[in-house]
Write a protein that holds these residues in place. Structure first.
Motif, PDB file in Angstrom:
ATOM      1  N   SER A  97     165.090  -2.591 102.112  1.00  0.00           N
ATOM      2  CA  SER A  97     164.219  -2.761 103.267  1.00  0.00           C
ATOM      3  C   SER A  97     164.294  -4.181 103.812  1.00  0.00           C
ATOM      4  CB  SER A  97     162.774  -2.422 102.892  1.00  0.00           C
ATOM      5  OG  SER A  97     161.896  -2.669 103.973  1.00  0.00           O
ATOM      6  N   HIS A  98     164.213  -5.175 102.907  1.00  0.00           N
ATOM      7  CA  HIS A  98     164.300  -6.572 103.347  1.00  0.00           C
ATOM      8  C   HIS A  98     165.661  -6.856 103.965  1.00  0.00           C
ATOM      9  CE1 HIS A  98     160.443  -7.911 101.969  1.00  0.00           C
ATOM     10  NE2 HIS A  98     160.653  -7.480 100.732  1.00  0.00           N
ATOM     11  N   GLY A  99     166.713  -6.331 103.359  1.00  0.00           N
ATOM     12  CA  GLY A  99     168.048  -6.546 103.895  1.00  0.00           C
ATOM     13  C   GLY A  99     168.223  -5.942 105.274  1.00  0.00           C
ATOM     14  N   ALA A 100     167.660  -4.754 105.471  1.00  0.00           N
ATOM     15  CA  ALA A 100     167.757  -4.096 106.774  1.00  0.00           C
ATOM     16  C   ALA A 100     167.022  -4.885 107.851  1.00  0.00           C
ATOM     17  CB  ALA A 100     167.206  -2.680 106.696  1.00  0.00           C
ATOM     18  N   HIS A 101     165.847  -5.429 107.495  1.00  0.00           N
ATOM     19  CA  HIS A 101     165.102  -6.219 108.471  1.00  0.00           C
ATOM     20  C   HIS A 101     165.858  -7.488 108.853  1.00  0.00           C
ATOM     21  CE1 HIS A 101     161.568  -3.679 107.480  1.00  0.00           C
ATOM     22  NE2 HIS A 101     161.173  -4.032 108.694  1.00  0.00           N
ATOM     23  N   ALA A 103     169.070  -7.891 108.741  1.00  0.00           N
ATOM     24  CA  ALA A 103     170.221  -7.470 109.540  1.00  0.00           C
ATOM     25  C   ALA A 103     169.802  -7.154 110.968  1.00  0.00           C
ATOM     26  CB  ALA A 103     170.880  -6.257 108.900  1.00  0.00           C
ATOM     27  N   PHE A 104     168.625  -6.527 111.125  1.00  0.00           N
ATOM     28  CA  PHE A 104     168.150  -6.206 112.468  1.00  0.00           C
ATOM     29  C   PHE A 104     167.924  -7.479 113.279  1.00  0.00           C
ATOM     30  CE2 PHE A 104     166.763  -1.703 111.577  1.00  0.00           C
ATOM     31  CZ  PHE A 104     167.428  -1.163 112.651  1.00  0.00           C
ATOM     32  N   TYR A 105     167.250  -8.458 112.686  1.00  0.00           N
ATOM     33  CA  TYR A 105     166.998  -9.701 113.417  1.00  0.00           C
ATOM     34  C   TYR A 105     168.300 -10.404 113.767  1.00  0.00           C
ATOM     35  CZ  TYR A 105     161.957  -9.480 112.748  1.00  0.00           C
ATOM     36  OH  TYR A 105     160.640  -9.116 112.812  1.00  0.00           O
ATOM     37  N   ALA A 106     169.264 -10.388 112.834  1.00  0.00           N
ATOM     38  CA  ALA A 106     170.558 -11.007 113.102  1.00  0.00           C
ATOM     39  C   ALA A 106     171.268 -10.302 114.253  1.00  0.00           C
ATOM     40  CB  ALA A 106     171.423 -10.983 111.838  1.00  0.00           C
ATOM     41  N   LEU A 107     171.218  -8.969 114.264  1.00  0.00           N
ATOM     42  CA  LEU A 107     171.883  -8.213 115.328  1.00  0.00           C
ATOM     43  C   LEU A 107     171.189  -8.400 116.663  1.00  0.00           C
ATOM     44  CD1 LEU A 107     172.778  -4.865 113.517  1.00  0.00           C
ATOM     45  CD2 LEU A 107     174.384  -6.473 114.561  1.00  0.00           C
ATOM     46  N   MET A 108     169.859  -8.501 116.656  1.00  0.00           N
ATOM     47  CA  MET A 108     169.140  -8.670 117.910  1.00  0.00           C
ATOM     48  C   MET A 108     169.417 -10.025 118.544  1.00  0.00           C
ATOM     49  SD  MET A 108     165.465  -6.716 117.413  1.00  0.00           S
ATOM     50  CE  MET A 108     164.995  -7.578 115.903  1.00  0.00           C
ATOM     51  N   ILE A 109     169.938 -10.956 117.769  1.00  0.00           N
ATOM     52  CA  ILE A 109     170.380 -12.239 118.320  1.00  0.00           C
ATOM     53  C   ILE A 109     171.870 -12.204 118.617  1.00  0.00           C
ATOM     54  CG2 ILE A 109     170.726 -14.683 117.809  1.00  0.00           C
ATOM     55  CD1 ILE A 109     168.107 -14.647 116.294  1.00  0.00           C
ATOM     56  N   ILE A 161     181.856  -4.189 118.296  1.00  0.00           N
ATOM     57  CA  ILE A 161     181.674  -3.940 116.860  1.00  0.00           C
ATOM     58  C   ILE A 161     180.209  -4.055 116.476  1.00  0.00           C
ATOM     59  CG2 ILE A 161     182.159  -4.860 114.555  1.00  0.00           C
ATOM     60  CD1 ILE A 161     184.946  -5.629 115.636  1.00  0.00           C
ATOM     61  N   LEU A 162     179.541  -5.069 116.997  1.00  0.00           N
ATOM     62  CA  LEU A 162     178.121  -5.248 116.689  1.00  0.00           C
ATOM     63  C   LEU A 162     177.289  -4.095 117.238  1.00  0.00           C
ATOM     64  CD1 LEU A 162     177.643  -9.082 117.283  1.00  0.00           C
ATOM     65  CD2 LEU A 162     177.709  -7.870 115.099  1.00  0.00           C
ATOM     66  N   ALA A 163     177.700  -3.535 118.377  1.00  0.00           N
ATOM     67  CA  ALA A 163     176.982  -2.381 118.932  1.00  0.00           C
ATOM     68  C   ALA A 163     177.088  -1.190 117.988  1.00  0.00           C
ATOM     69  CB  ALA A 163     177.535  -2.037 120.307  1.00  0.00           C
ATOM     70  N   PHE A 164     178.269  -0.955 117.421  1.00  0.00           N
ATOM     71  CA  PHE A 164     178.434   0.132 116.454  1.00  0.00           C
ATOM     72  C   PHE A 164     177.595  -0.130 115.198  1.00  0.00           C
ATOM     73  CE2 PHE A 164     182.300   1.167 118.866  1.00  0.00           C
ATOM     74  CZ  PHE A 164     182.191   2.546 118.909  1.00  0.00           C
ATOM     75  N   LEU A 165     177.598  -1.379 114.724  1.00  0.00           N
ATOM     76  CA  LEU A 165     176.796  -1.716 113.545  1.00  0.00           C
ATOM     77  C   LEU A 165     175.308  -1.505 113.817  1.00  0.00           C
ATOM     78  CD1 LEU A 165     178.573  -4.968 112.274  1.00  0.00           C
ATOM     79  CD2 LEU A 165     178.656  -2.671 111.253  1.00  0.00           C
ATOM     80  N   ALA A 166     174.861  -1.892 115.009  1.00  0.00           N
ATOM     81  CA  ALA A 166     173.447  -1.711 115.357  1.00  0.00           C
ATOM     82  C   ALA A 166     173.089  -0.231 115.394  1.00  0.00           C
ATOM     83  CB  ALA A 166     173.156  -2.360 116.710  1.00  0.00           C
ATOM     84  N   ALA A 167     173.964   0.587 115.962  1.00  0.00           N
ATOM     85  CA  ALA A 167     173.698   2.028 116.020  1.00  0.00           C
ATOM     86  C   ALA A 167     173.616   2.614 114.617  1.00  0.00           C
ATOM     87  CB  ALA A 167     174.789   2.726 116.824  1.00  0.00           C
ATOM     88  N   ALA A 168     174.523   2.183 113.751  1.00  0.00           N
ATOM     89  CA  ALA A 168     174.508   2.682 112.369  1.00  0.00           C
ATOM     90  C   ALA A 168     173.250   2.229 111.640  1.00  0.00           C
ATOM     91  CB  ALA A 168     175.753   2.194 111.629  1.00  0.00           C
ATOM     92  N   LEU A 169     172.847   0.988 111.839  1.00  0.00           N
ATOM     93  CA  LEU A 169     171.658   0.460 111.161  1.00  0.00           C
ATOM     94  C   LEU A 169     170.399   1.164 111.652  1.00  0.00           C
ATOM     95  CD1 LEU A 169     170.742  -1.611 109.069  1.00  0.00           C
ATOM     96  CD2 LEU A 169     170.502  -3.280 110.926  1.00  0.00           C
ATOM     97  N   ILE A 170     170.345   1.456 112.937  1.00  0.00           N
ATOM     98  CA  ILE A 170     169.196   2.189 113.482  1.00  0.00           C
ATOM     99  C   ILE A 170     169.106   3.570 112.841  1.00  0.00           C
ATOM    100  CG2 ILE A 170     168.294   3.314 115.558  1.00  0.00           C
ATOM    101  CD1 ILE A 170     169.346   0.910 117.156  1.00  0.00           C
ATOM    102  N   ALA A 171     170.242   4.239 112.693  1.00  0.00           N
ATOM    103  CA  ALA A 171     170.254   5.567 112.082  1.00  0.00           C
ATOM    104  C   ALA A 171     169.764   5.505 110.629  1.00  0.00           C
ATOM    105  CB  ALA A 171     171.656   6.156 112.146  1.00  0.00           C
ATOM    106  N   VAL A 172     170.227   4.505 109.874  1.00  0.00           N
ATOM    107  CA  VAL A 172     169.801   4.349 108.479  1.00  0.00           C
ATOM    108  C   VAL A 172     168.310   4.031 108.414  1.00  0.00           C
ATOM    109  CG1 VAL A 172     170.058   2.924 106.411  1.00  0.00           C
ATOM    110  CG2 VAL A 172     172.089   3.682 107.672  1.00  0.00           C
TER     111      VAL A 172
END
Length: 411
Positions: A97-101, A103-109, A161-172
């Motif tokens: 959970s902490h790792g996902a959060h 990663a989300f903040y990193a991707l949103m930047i 690539i980051l867009a694909f990673l963000a989509a995958a992270l959102i799904a997870v």
């Protein structure tokens, strides 16, 4: 005893995030989904699709919005820690959970930042960014060495690539939230829902720091969007050294206009130059000796949309930074009046093009009124020939309309 029991029951309930955190979460979640979906949809459109340019502007606007809101969200989270996770979560679930959060903040930047780098290194089709059609957003500076196919392509790939990673992270993230909510665990989804059947308590501590979080993010926005104004040149000097002995002067109290118009992507555009001056030596009885010299402040060009106005200032169009003024020499007058023809020689960005000028001039005592028109080829003037050399987007012909009032200069 009743109050103690009520207190104990309240503390056993799952606490929600603050209302601000909840609003930011869902607003940015929808924006991210729209950004990713819209980005993929745009890549499938042909370059000449009528909606593609508008979609790109919306895409860039939402991306900048996410970047600024992320700054506010990080500041808010620091000052308002999230509620503790349920005891039912295992150690690896907490770590995940902490790792996902993070990663989300990193991707949103990183996602909007790579998009910003991508548009800032455009080397051919360079379209300004105008947020929601209102606010000019500058390119990142000092990227000239990367404004080439290699640098531009690298940022495009990183952004994709980051867009694909963000989509995958959102799904997870969604799958994990549903798993804990529908499984035997206490559940976590309700902590981010404003109200869920009254099963959650409010935040454990009163929220604080709204001014610092949002004020700071807004300050960043103002600094970035306003930075170009610090280096933007002021009005161009219209003073000229002329050998003419003028016998007419522009009426300072009357409206004057040098307008332009054409067609972009099948739609008409128009605008005008707000600052210009003219030295007028004209005598209907001596047309061969008549001559008019006009100086135009190119930075004063205002089109019917802010995107067009910002585009005109760029190097490939009017090149306001490299050549702040244009000159027009009008001579070769013919006609008995009030209808005349003349030659208008426009000098712009080192090129000079001469075209016919047709105008009507009505002289009433010491006052004269003129209305006229001409047309120039932007290909001959080397205007917009980097991104649109074949006139696929902007028609080659630029129509000019002129109107002015002048007063006779006393001998």
């Amino acid at each position: 005893m009743a109050s103690v029991t009520a207190f104990a029951g309240e503390t056993s309930r799952t606490h929600r995030y603050t209302s601000v955190a909840i609003a930011l979460h869902w607003t940015m979640a929808l924006a991210m989904l729209g950004l990713i979906g819209g980005g993929w949809a745009m890549t499938g459109l042909a370059n000449d699709h009528p909606m593609k340019e508008g979609l790109y502007q919306i895409h860039k606007s939402v991306g900048v919005t996410i970047l600024i809101l992320t700054l506010a969200r990080i500041a808010w989270r620091v000052m308002n820690p999230p509620p503790p996770e349920p005891d039912s979560l295992t150690h690896w679930e907490r770590v995940s959970s902490h790792g996902a959060h993070i990663a989300f903040y990193a991707l949103m930047i990183a996602l909007p930042l790579t998009g910003w780098l991508y548009v800032s290194t455009a080397y051919e089709f360079d379209v300004p960014t105008v947020l929601y059609g209102v606010v000019s957003w500058p390119d990142l500076p000092f990227l000239g060495a990367l404004s080439n196919p290699t640098g531009h392509g690298a940022f495009e790939s990183a952004h994709s690539i980051l867009a694909f990673l963000a989509a995958a992270l959102i799904a997870v993230h969604v799958a994990g939230a549903l798993k804990h909510e529908l499984g035997a665990e206490e559940g976590v989804l309700k902590r981010m829902a404003p109200v869920l059947f009254g099963s959650t308590a409010g935040p454990k501590a009163p929220p604080r720091g709204a001014m610092a979080a949002f004020g700071g993010a807004f300050a960043v926005f103002l600094v970035v969007s306003g930075a170009p104004l610090l280096t933007q040149a002021g009005p161009a000097d219209l003073a000229t050294t002329s050998s003419l002995e003028p016998n007419w002067a522009l009426d300072p109290n009357a409206e004057r206009r040098i307008g332009f118009s054409g067609v972009h992507d099948g739609n008409p555009y128009s605008g005008q130059f707000d600052r210009w001056d003219a030295v007028i030596a004209f005598d209907p009885a001596a047309l061969d000796a008549s001559r008019v010299e006009v100086t135009v402040d190119l930075g004063s060009a205002m089109a019917n949309t802010k995107l067009y106005t910002d585009s005109l200032r760029s190097a490939e169009w009017l090149d306001v930074g490299g050549s702040p003024t244009a000159t027009v020499i009008v001579d070769g007058f013919e006609g008995p009046g009030p209808n005349y023809t003349a030659n208008a020689a426009l000098s712009l960005k080192g090129a000079t093009v001469t075209v016919p000028l047709n105008f009507e001039l009505v002289i009433d005592g010491d006052r004269a009124a003129l209305t006229g028109n001409a047309a120039f080829s932007r290909a001959e003037l080397d205007v917009g020939m980097v991104s649109d050399p074949g006139a696929d987007w902007v028609d080659d012909e630029i129509a000019i309309d002129v109107s002015l009032s002048a007063l006779r200069i006393a001998d």
